[in-house]
Scaffold this active site. Structure first.
Site, mmCIF file in Angstrom:
data_model
loop_
_atom_site.group_PDB
_atom_site.id
_atom_site.type_symbol
_atom_site.label_atom_id
_atom_site.label_comp_id
_atom_site.label_asym_id
_atom_site.label_seq_id
_atom_site.Cartn_x
_atom_site.Cartn_y
_atom_site.Cartn_z
ATOM 1 N N ASP A 298 1.094 -0.967 0.461
ATOM 2 C CA ASP A 298 -0.199 0.002 -0.115
ATOM 3 C C ASP A 298 0.960 1.120 -0.072
ATOM 4 O OD1 ASP A 298 -1.703 1.825 0.308
ATOM 5 O OD2 ASP A 298 -2.927 0.697 2.284
ATOM 6 N N ASP A 359 -11.043 3.368 -0.904
ATOM 7 C CA ASP A 359 -11.567 2.373 0.107
ATOM 8 C C ASP A 359 -13.033 2.614 -0.257
ATOM 9 O OD1 ASP A 359 -8.749 2.166 0.729
ATOM 10 O OD2 ASP A 359 -9.478 2.478 2.612
HETATM 11 C C1 GAL Z 1 -5.599 1.970 2.953
HETATM 12 C C2 GAL Z 1 -5.972 0.834 2.493
HETATM 13 C C3 GAL Z 1 -6.933 0.008 2.496
HETATM 14 C C4 GAL Z 1 -5.892 -0.162 4.019
HETATM 15 C C5 GAL Z 1 -6.378 0.619 4.872
HETATM 16 C C6 GAL Z 1 -4.680 0.246 6.146
HETATM 17 O O1 GAL Z 1 -4.879 3.032 2.304
HETATM 18 O O2 GAL Z 1 -6.949 1.056 1.340
HETATM 19 O O3 GAL Z 1 -7.325 -0.898 1.964
HETATM 20 O O4 GAL Z 1 -5.213 -1.806 4.268
HETATM 21 O O5 GAL Z 1 -5.010 1.760 4.397
HETATM 22 O O6 GAL Z 1 -4.433 1.269 7.321
#
Ligand code: GAL
Length: 533
Positions: A298, A359
């Protein structure tokens, strides 16, 4: 402009706030509450530690502490917001109603914040965002200099917060580890940072006992929040919630499933845990030694350091190559919110799937589903081990109707998206299970041709999507994105299907008459899925 479009325009800036529940689709559209009591400026002076809203006296669950350091000077407030290891200077502080508004400056540029100390002086309510992007609330607790210093001293600390040399771009040569879209479950939506060994085992147990594993859900992924600190040799260890990672991996494998884990190309993950920046080879080896089968990677804080597409590709390539160097088959899931046309280079950096947006779980859930009708990457890039990932499933999560669950599931299947459940399987109702474990529907998404279905007709808020299947049949989805019941008519010839021999309604599990025109009433936000042969 729709909210998600605004987030796209807003770009990476919004992403870096994901851990504070503000991410591309994360807007919580609610006004800042007003109160009649004006707040004395002096009350905001001091240190404020961001704390979980549910247990405000505890500190963060293992991530890097986030805090405000505020100083009152000459009738105004100055200071910084320390977020995931970076300091963002506060600017343009103004008294506003019963609280204060200010901007955060720095890279990436932050949106506006508002703050209001509570009457007891111990807590401060903070809102981040603005009316356009939506406003996410969080809570901060007053802490003394010494308490904050002690918390920061004991907290994890990334060791590389600036640009690292980039490797020359080259195609690392993706391996066909995901011939059909991966299916599984991910911890983020249910547990967020509270994820632990016990909860992951419990979910794995339910995947077996409920039949989900046998329906095709094989990956159990631990998302953000498992990481502890690096030791003197740089090896990253899990935090105290995961006392025996190898044991956990064995537990999942023994049940015939695979296990995924989460990290970031940045020094810090979206929720403030240690990322893999500068430790890619080491972390890949650690994951391989544990027996990990999938890595969700990520972008998060990498946006504080890197600015360009080339830099992003390079950082993803470093981990892609590192995973391959371990020799272990590890599915590589890129999470960079669909930026820079990722489908055109995801395979070259070793990726098997890539997110196409922010998300889904944040903000208005129907909006998150509806948005994907028009934004799910380029279908031409999809195929075996190259999946446009529409993000984790919302089926079984409060905020959508049963009809909307089915529409969501149908769209993801038609789009050949990975199907990663995000609901609490322990409390899944029979109705939800009937949606996520329908073999005939799953077969559409798991079809071995790996073709991403596309819209073939659209009238107003109704549309028809078509996906070609390996045995010569066609999956046809009839969607009603509108808010009233709508009749949708399919003329087989008009969409190039000539005279079908058999038409099966997959959700209802019945054959329907293959007349020249097939008309069906589809409820608001509903979907019908047909298999036409
Ligand atoms: C976001 C991601 C989510 C989750 C989250 C965790 O950026 O898109 O799916 O992984 O971070 O902090």
């Amino acid at each position: 402009m729709a909210l998600c479009d605004m987030f796209e325009a807003f770009g990476i800036a919004a992403i870096a706030l994901a851990g504070l529940t503000l991410s591309p689709a994360a807007a919580i559209a609610q006004p800042v509450p007003a109160s009649a009591n004006p707040v004395a400026l002096a009350e905001v002076s001091g240190n404020w530690l961001v704390v979980p809203r549910r247990t405000p006296d505890s500190i963060a669950i293992g991530g890097i502490p986030r805090s405000f350091r505020l100083t009152v000077e000459g009738g105004s407030v100055t200071g910084t917001f320390r977020f995931n290891g970076w300091d963002y200077p506060i600017a343009n502080w103004v008294a506003r109603g019963d609280g204060f508004a200010f901007d955060l400056t720095g890279k990436p540029p932050f949106v506006q914040m508002r703050a209001r100390p509570r009457a007891d002086g111990r807590f401060m309510d903070v809102w981040i965002g603005d009316e356009m992007l939506g406003i996410a609330p969080f809570l901060a607790r007053r802490v003394s200099d010494s308490e904050l210093a002690a918390i920061e001293r004991d907290a994890p600390r990334p060791d590389t917060m600036s640009k690292l040399p980039l490797p020359a771009p080259h195609d690392v040569g993706v391996r066909n580890l995901a011939p059909v879209p991966p299916m599984g479950w991910n911890s983020w939506n249910v547990f967020r940072e509270a994820v632990d060994d016990r909860s992951v085992r419990a979910m794995a147990d339910v995947m077996v006992s409920s039949g989900l594993r046998d329906a095709g859900y094989r990956y159990v992924t631990i998302d953000d929040g498992w990481q502890g600190q690096r030791d003197a040799a740089g090896i990253l260890h899990p935090n105290s919630k995961f006392p025996d990672m190898r044991g956990l991996v064995d537990y999942i494998h023994a049940r015939g499933m695979k296990i995924g884990i989460y990290s970031s190309p940045g020094p810090v993950t979206c929720s403030g845990y240690i990322g893999s920046h500068g430790h890619e080879a080491q972390d890949a080896k650690t994951f391989a030694a544990w027996g990990i089968d999938l890595l969700k990677y990520d972008w998060c804080s990498a946006s504080n350091i890197y600015d360009t597409k080339v830099e992003m590709q390079a950082r993803y390539q470093v981990m892609g190559a590192a995973l391959q160097a371990t020799g272990r088959p590890i599915v590589y899931s890129l999470c960079q919110y669909g930026l820079y046309d990722v489908g055109s280079w995801g395979n070259a950096v070793g990726g098997h799937m890539w997110r196409t947006g922010g998300d889904s779980i944040e903000g208005d859930l129907w909006h998150a589903v509806d948005y994907r009708f028009d934004h799910n990457g380029n279908a031409a890039h999809a195929g075996p081990s190259a999946w446009n990932d529409a993000d984790m499933m919302l089926v079984g999560i409060d905020g959508l109707t049963p009809e909307e669950y089915r529409t969501h599931y149908t769209l993801w299947m038609m789009a050949a998206s990975p199907i990663i459940l995000g609901n609490d399987l322990r409390t899944m109702t029979p109705a939800v299970k009937a949606i996520v474990a329908n073999p005939a529907v799953i077969a559409v998404g798991q079809d071995r041709l790996g073709i991403q279905g596309q819209r073939v007709a659209q009238i107003g808020t109704t549309e028809v999507w078509s996906k070609q299947l390996a045995d010569g049949a066609t999956a046809l989805a009839l969607f009603n994105r509108g808010t009233a019941l709508a009749a949708i008519t399919v003329n087989w010839r008009a969409i190039g299907l000539r005279a079908p021999k058999r038409v099966r309604d997959l959700w209802r599990g019945v054959d329907v008459a293959p007349a020249a025109d097939y008309t069906v009433e589809v409820p608001r936000h509903g979907a019908v899925l047909l298999r036409v042969s």
